[in-house]
Design an enzyme around this catalytic site. Structure first.
Site, PDB file in Angstrom:
ATOM      1  N   GLU A  53     -19.895 102.473  79.840  1.00 57.49           N
ATOM      2  CA  GLU A  53     -19.876 101.143  79.232  1.00 57.49           C
ATOM      3  C   GLU A  53     -20.002 100.122  80.358  1.00 57.49           C
ATOM      4  O   GLU A  53     -19.485 100.329  81.452  1.00 57.49           O
ATOM      5  CB  GLU A  53     -18.581 100.897  78.462  1.00 57.49           C
ATOM      6  CG  GLU A  53     -18.456 101.696  77.184  1.00 57.49           C
ATOM      7  CD  GLU A  53     -17.192 101.333  76.425  1.00 57.49           C
ATOM      8  OE1 GLU A  53     -17.275 100.608  75.414  1.00 57.49           O
ATOM      9  OE2 GLU A  53     -16.111 101.780  76.861  1.00 57.49           O
TER      10      GLU A  53
ATOM     11  N   GLU B 164     -14.002 109.811  70.373  1.00 58.73           N
ATOM     12  CA  GLU B 164     -15.154 109.135  70.965  1.00 58.73           C
ATOM     13  C   GLU B 164     -15.125 109.339  72.469  1.00 58.73           C
ATOM     14  O   GLU B 164     -14.072 109.243  73.105  1.00 58.73           O
ATOM     15  CB  GLU B 164     -15.108 107.639  70.644  1.00 58.73           C
ATOM     16  CG  GLU B 164     -16.167 106.813  71.357  1.00 58.73           C
ATOM     17  CD  GLU B 164     -16.046 105.321  71.054  1.00 58.73           C
ATOM     18  OE1 GLU B 164     -15.629 104.962  69.929  1.00 58.73           O
ATOM     19  OE2 GLU B 164     -16.335 104.506  71.953  1.00 58.73           O
TER      20      GLU B 164
END
Length: 278
Positions: free
Chosen positions: A169, A164
Site C-alpha cells: 500500500e 486480507e
C-alpha cells in the site's frame, strides 16, 4: 515485447531449481515452481482470461473508506502498452450506477486463487496527495457483491473475518513510504496492528519488486528482496488471527481519497509483471 521463449525459460528454470531444492533440502518449503503469471505482452485491454474488472459500488454508493472514485472497465483506466499494465487514475466527471463522481480508476480481481506461495510484482507507483495504490489479496470466500469470486458462488464470509493480505500500500501524502499489512477479525481497518513498512526512494520514478512469501504459519514481505515485515502469530489455530489457510486472489487498484490534491489530473500504477510461485 517479451516472447514466449522467456516464459519457457522461466518454467524450465523453476522446474530445475525445484528439483535441486528437493534433493538438497526436504525440511523447508521452497516456492520455486511458477504456477501463474502475467507478463503483459499483448497490447490493448487486460487479459480477460486472467482478470476481472470490479466496478459494482457497495451499498450506499461509495467504496469502503469514503473513497470518491468510480472503478470502470474502460481502456482509459486499465490497458496494456509496450509490455506494461497501466492502471490509471483520472480526474473526470463520470456518471455510473446512479452516482456522479469526479475521479475514475480501475480495480482488477485475478481469476486465479491459491493457498501458500510467493508473489512477485514489479511496479512503479503513482504520485499525488490523495492517491492510494495497492497490490493486495482477499480470500475468495469474501461476501462482497460485485467481486469476481462472489459471482462464482464463493461469497460466504464478511470482511475482515475472511482475511486480507496487503502486499503493498502507498499513500501519496506519504511519498516513498510503503506499507504491508495483514487484516483479520482481531486487527483490521483503522485498528490494524499487524503491519510494517519502510522508506523506498523513487517509488514513483523507478520500478521495484514487491513480494510476499505466504507459508502455513507466517508471511514475509519484501521490497527488492529486503524484508520489511514478517507476520508470525503465536497460534495459527485461531481463525481470528490466522484465517489464511485457504485460497486468496489478487487485487490491483488505485483508490482516490477525499483529500486528493485539487491539482491532480492523472497518474498511473505501472506493472511490468506479476508472478506466483509454489
Amino acid at each position: 515485447m517479451r516472447s514466449s521463449l522467456l516464459i519457457f525459460l522461466l518454467l524450465f528454470l523453476s522446474f530445475s531449481t525445484t528439483q535441486c531444492a528437493k534433493s538438497k533440502d526436504k525440511s523447508n518449503t521452497k516456492f520455486e515452481t511458477l504456477v501463474w503469471y502475467d507478463e503483459f505482452d499483448i497490447p490493448g485491454a487486460i487479459d480477460s482470461t486472467k482478470w476481472f474488472h470490479q466496478t459494482q459500488l457497495p451499498a450506499g454508493g461509495d467504496w469502503y473508506g469514503g473513497l470518491i472514485n468510480h472503478y470502470t472497465d474502460r481502456l482509459e483506466n486499465a490497458y496494456v502498452k509496450d509490455g506494461f499494465l497501466n492502471i490509471v487514475a483520472k480526474k473526470e466527471v463520470f456518471n455510473d450506477q446512479g452516482e456522479i463522481k469526479e475521479y475514475t480508476s480501475a480495480r482488477l480481481n485475478s481469476k486465479f486463487a491459491f493457498t501458500y506461495g510467493r508473489v512477485e510484482v514489479k511496479a512503479k507507483l503513482p504520485k499525488g496527495i490523495g492517491t492510494w495504490p495497492a497490490i493486495w489479496m482477499l480470500n475468495k470466500n469474501i461476501d462482497e457483491p460485485g467481486a469476481y469470486w462472489q459471482k462464482q458462488g464463493f461469497g460466504t464470509t464478511y470482511w475482515p473475518v475472511c482475511g486480507e493480505i496487503d502486499i503493498l500500500e502507498h499513500w501519496g501524502k506519504k511519498q516513498n513510504d510503503i506499507q504491508s499489512a495483514v487484516h483479520t477479525a482481531s486487527s483490521a481497518g483503522d485498528d490494524v496492528v499487524n503491519l510494517g513498512g519502510r522508506l523506498i526512494e523513487n517509488v514513483s520514478n523507478q520500478f521495484h519488486i514487491y513480494s510476499l512469501e505466504w507459508y502455513k504459519d507466517r508471511m514475509v514481505f519484501r521490497v527488492d528482496d529486503l524484508v520489511h515485515y514478517t507476520y508470525k502469530p503465536d497460534s495459527i489455530e485461531n481463525p481470528e488471527i490466522w484465517p489464511f489457510n485457504s485460497d486468496q486472489y489478487l487485487l490491483l487498484n488505485i483508490a482516490i481519497e477525499p483529500d486528493i490534491d485539487p491539482s491532480f489530473i492523472e497518474d498511473s500504477m505501472v506493472i511490468e509483471y506479476i508472478r506466483v510461485y509454489q
